[in-house]
Design a protein around this motif. Sequence first.
Motif, PDB file in Angstrom:
ATOM      1  N   VAL A   1      -0.702 -16.645 109.658  1.00 44.82           N
ATOM      2  CA  VAL A   1      -0.843 -15.433 108.987  1.00 44.82           C
ATOM      3  C   VAL A   1       0.409 -14.973 108.152  1.00 44.82           C
ATOM      4  O   VAL A   1       0.191 -14.652 107.138  1.00 44.82           O
ATOM      5  CB  VAL A   1      -1.287 -14.040 110.162  1.00 44.82           C
ATOM      6  N   TYR A   2       1.640 -15.034 108.996  1.00 43.78           N
ATOM      7  CA  TYR A   2       2.770 -14.777 108.025  1.00 43.78           C
ATOM      8  C   TYR A   2       3.131 -15.703 107.079  1.00 43.78           C
ATOM      9  O   TYR A   2       3.444 -15.351 105.946  1.00 43.78           O
ATOM     10  CB  TYR A   2       3.795 -14.679 108.987  1.00 43.78           C
ATOM     11  N   ALA A   3       2.998 -17.039 107.383  1.00 39.71           N
ATOM     12  CA  ALA A   3       3.122 -17.929 106.347  1.00 39.71           C
ATOM     13  C   ALA A   3       2.110 -17.750 104.812  1.00 39.71           C
ATOM     14  O   ALA A   3       2.816 -18.021 103.911  1.00 39.71           O
ATOM     15  CB  ALA A   3       2.977 -19.428 107.041  1.00 39.71           C
ATOM     16  N   ASN A   4       0.906 -17.529 105.309  1.00 35.46           N
ATOM     17  CA  ASN A   4      -0.103 -17.363 104.100  1.00 35.46           C
ATOM     18  C   ASN A   4       0.584 -16.064 103.490  1.00 35.46           C
ATOM     19  O   ASN A   4       0.277 -16.069 102.069  1.00 35.46           O
ATOM     20  CB  ASN A   4      -1.501 -16.860 104.836  1.00 35.46           C
ATOM     21  N   ARG A   5       0.921 -15.112 103.910  1.00 32.13           N
ATOM     22  CA  ARG A   5       1.601 -13.792 103.190  1.00 32.13           C
ATOM     23  C   ARG A   5       2.863 -14.356 102.383  1.00 32.13           C
ATOM     24  O   ARG A   5       2.732 -13.892 101.058  1.00 32.13           O
ATOM     25  CB  ARG A   5       1.992 -12.896 104.236  1.00 32.13           C
ATOM     26  N   LEU A   6       3.707 -15.111 102.846  1.00 36.99           N
ATOM     27  CA  LEU A   6       4.789 -15.516 102.082  1.00 36.99           C
ATOM     28  C   LEU A   6       4.089 -16.785 100.900  1.00 36.99           C
ATOM     29  O   LEU A   6       4.543 -16.337  99.667  1.00 36.99           O
ATOM     30  CB  LEU A   6       5.690 -16.158 102.889  1.00 36.99           C
ATOM     31  N   GLN A   7       3.297 -17.166 101.150  1.00 35.26           N
ATOM     32  CA  GLN A   7       2.699 -18.395 100.317  1.00 35.26           C
ATOM     33  C   GLN A   7       2.064 -17.610  99.134  1.00 35.26           C
ATOM     34  O   GLN A   7       2.350 -17.965  97.960  1.00 35.26           O
ATOM     35  CB  GLN A   7       1.886 -19.287 100.804  1.00 35.26           C
ATOM     36  N   LEU A   8       1.274 -16.760  99.421  1.00 28.79           N
ATOM     37  CA  LEU A   8       0.633 -15.875  98.449  1.00 28.79           C
ATOM     38  C   LEU A   8       1.635 -15.238  97.320  1.00 28.79           C
ATOM     39  O   LEU A   8       1.378 -14.957  96.089  1.00 28.79           O
ATOM     40  CB  LEU A   8      -0.236 -14.690  98.995  1.00 28.79           C
ATOM     41  N   ASN A   9       2.734 -14.698  97.894  1.00 29.80           N
ATOM     42  CA  ASN A   9       4.009 -14.138  96.835  1.00 29.80           C
ATOM     43  C   ASN A   9       4.836 -15.196  96.551  1.00 29.80           C
ATOM     44  O   ASN A   9       6.034 -14.850  96.073  1.00 29.80           O
ATOM     45  CB  ASN A   9       4.550 -13.138  97.826  1.00 29.80           C
ATOM     46  N   ASN A  10       4.570 -16.513  96.794  1.00 27.99           N
ATOM     47  CA  ASN A  10       5.586 -17.544  96.134  1.00 27.99           C
ATOM     48  C   ASN A  10       7.166 -17.449  96.676  1.00 27.99           C
ATOM     49  O   ASN A  10       8.008 -17.509  96.191  1.00 27.99           O
ATOM     50  CB  ASN A  10       5.615 -17.553  94.750  1.00 27.99           C
ATOM     51  N   ILE A  11       6.914 -16.980  97.994  1.00 31.77           N
ATOM     52  CA  ILE A  11       8.524 -16.841  98.837  1.00 31.77           C
ATOM     53  C   ILE A  11       8.597 -18.226  99.741  1.00 31.77           C
ATOM     54  O   ILE A  11       7.521 -18.532 100.215  1.00 31.77           O
ATOM     55  CB  ILE A  11       8.247 -15.692  99.563  1.00 31.77           C
TER      56      ILE A  11
END
Length: 144
Positions: A67-77
Amino acid sequence: MNNYMICLDGSTESDRAFAWIEGIALNDPSKQIKIFLLNIIDTKPIDKLNLDFDHDKKICAEKGLSVYANRLQLNNIKYETILVETYHSMRETIIEQAEKHNIDMIILGHASKNKLKRVIDGDLRGKIATYLLKHANCPLIIFK
């Protein structure tokens, strides 16, 4: 590159800590921040109780990290997930992971816990935050 490691345990405090570091990364014009998402499964307390929750704990931890990884991936972090299963001290495992990944800052959510909650979370010898304050070789931010 600035390497930040956030210790995630599903608590409200670790969620707030994640939101803070995510905001820092989003507002970094150099895009040189990498976030290491750490979740530790401490199997010691489960063994002492003669129960077998390790598999369920691992599935829950993997889902939480995704869940956390998906949020970062969506924001190109930039990020890396770290899931550690250990019989060793959680406190020492955090220090080991910070050194292994050349972490510049550790971010930790901290909530007051009763003795049973500390046993379940693998914090048998006392507060993880206190130990990290004394032993980490990098700055530590604690969210209450």
